[in-house]
Design an enzyme around this catalytic site. Structure first.
Site, mmCIF file in Angstrom:
data_model
loop_
_atom_site.group_PDB
_atom_site.id
_atom_site.type_symbol
_atom_site.label_atom_id
_atom_site.label_comp_id
_atom_site.label_asym_id
_atom_site.label_seq_id
_atom_site.Cartn_x
_atom_site.Cartn_y
_atom_site.Cartn_z
ATOM 1 N N LYS A 246 4.839 128.182 58.898
ATOM 2 C CA LYS A 246 3.903 128.671 59.910
ATOM 3 C C LYS A 246 4.594 128.676 61.259
ATOM 4 C CE LYS A 246 -0.158 127.320 62.607
ATOM 5 N NZ LYS A 246 -1.233 126.337 62.842
ATOM 6 N N GLU B 29 -9.559 122.129 72.480
ATOM 7 C CA GLU B 29 -8.775 121.258 71.600
ATOM 8 C C GLU B 29 -8.360 119.974 72.307
ATOM 9 O OE1 GLU B 29 -5.466 121.601 68.071
ATOM 10 O OE2 GLU B 29 -6.119 123.354 69.189
#
Length: 422
Positions: A181, A226
């Protein structure tokens, strides 16, 4: 907006006093405030301005140097606090570059004045050097900040077509087995005919996205969903977000989209990498941990995310800043494996992220604090120019055009705050 490295740590005098609820905190920031700061969520948190002292750090040692400096500040400070709540007393706000090679480096900044509120209790903190005892500021709502007159919105380092091609190249690398990723970011440049008032952005962001953390540190302004970590009295928690879908505004349709997000193998794979990277980084500092097996869907006004809250009990006296350094960069903003993802980002993005996607937040004298990831943000490059950022997690099943659409959705909060479209 950088500050010189002090040769010696100054002795500070800090006083926190309880005050009546002052109402909207952003409205208390004066129009001529120097170095305005904020950390707000659901109306609680704090705002501040002025500089009691600050440090600028660089390179791979940017976290460690800031930590060492902060310990010296704490040792020499005299603190008198009527309020024992997170954010009261001696605090420093900070933000740190995503990459060690970035000229943005890191900053820790001790505001001269902080006004905070938590759980219905409000306070004002004044901080000054021992040679100049602090005075109590007059708290009053200022004039309503004016909207900027945005004159131009242009691409940053890459055009839409160039960025989409870069994402396609990243997918090819992943499919070849080079990595699992990578997070690809892009930037957009906003120019205004008038100065961009940080208070205008903070007001719009905190009103429109109340369940995010609205922050302002050294010209970096945003509303992050976040929480990289919160350290409080021996407990550490982290909210991991990875896997995104744009909302439509139709509640019934959005519920169906949320269900599809929760079943998406592509998004679940991306999310698993991010959770694993945070858990692995927290584990050496914790005696026990709780890592949920499945994520939940976090609903924000513009997008929905797969989210997981990771928690741990610390077995050592390590500060929130040191923990932030340990967790950065997580797979949510870099990729897996970390080094391979970092190299690919440097190759394909063709820009310096600055402090975008780096830790942003605050810590106190005990080492407790809150550090988010600098997302949904922009950096004031000049009084009338701002650079906005957005990034997307790329895995083997990613489609470049869809990722461009996702990045557009993530630019919405800052574009709306600036008054230049959805």
């Amino acid at each position: 907006m950088t500050m010189p490295l002090p040769q010696t740590e100054p002795a500070l005098v800090v006083r926190s006093m309880r005050i009546p609820d002052p109402g909207d905190l952003v409205s208390l920031i004066p129009a001529d405030a120097e170095a305005p700061v904020s950390w707000l969520r659901e109306g609680d948190g704090f705002v501040g301005w002025g500089t009691a002292t600050a440090i600028q750090t660089q390179g791979t040692a940017r976290f460690a140097d800031a930590e060492q400096w902060w310990r010296g500040i704490v040792r020499q400070s005299v603190v008198r606090a009527e309020v024992d709540l997170p954010g009261a007393g001696l605090i420093a706000v900070g933000s740190f570059a995503f990459a060690a090679a970035s000229d943005a480096g890191g900053v820790l900044h001790v505001p001269a004045i902080v006004i905070g509120r938590r759980n219905g209790v409000a306070w004002v903190t004044t901080t000054s050097t021992a040679a100049e005892l602090p005075s109590t500021p007059k708290l009053q709502s200022g004039e309503i900040p004016q909207a900027p007159k945005v004159s131009e919105v242009t691409h940053g380092s890459l055009t839409d077509a160039e960025w989409t091609a870069a994402v396609g190249a990243a997918v090819g690398r992943i499919q070849s087995g080079a990595l699992d990723k990578v997070v690809m970011a892009r930037d957009v440049v906003i120019r205004s005919e008038t100065d961009i008032d940080p208070r205008y952005l903070l007001r719009n962001l905190s009103d429109s996205y109340p369940n995010t953390w609205t922050y302002s540190v050294d010209g970096l302004i945003g509303a992050t969903p976040e929480m990289l970590l919160r350290r409080q009295k021996g407990l550490v928690t982290s909210r991991v977000l990875a896997g995104t879908i744009r909302r439509t505004g139709d509640d019934e349709h959005d519920l169906a989209l949320a269900a599809s997000l929760a079943r998406s193998s592509k998004d679940l794979e991306e999310h698993e990498y991010a959770v694993r990277s945070v858990a692995d980084a927290m584990s050496p500092h914790c005696s026990s941990m709780n890592v949920p097996e499945s994520p939940f869907v976090l609903h924000l006004p513009n997008v929905m995310h797969l989210a997981t809250d990771v928690a741990g009990v610390l077995h050592e006296d390590v500060s929130s800043l040191t923990l932030a350094a340990s967790l950065h960069p997580s797979a949510a903003v870099c990729g897996t494996p970390t080094l391979a993802a970092r190299d690919l980002i440097a190759e394909l993005e063709q820009m310096d992220r600055g402090r975008y996607a780096g830790p942003v937040g605050w810590l106190d004298a005990a080492g407790d604090g809150e550090w988010g990831i600098a997302l949904r943000c922009g950096e004031l490059e000049t009084p009338s120019q701002m650079r906005l950022f957005a990034g997307c997690g790329i895995v083997a099943g990613s489609e470049p055009e869809s990722e461009l659409g996702e990045s557009d959705a993530k630019l919405v909060p800052m574009r709306q705050a600036l008054g230049c479209g959805a």
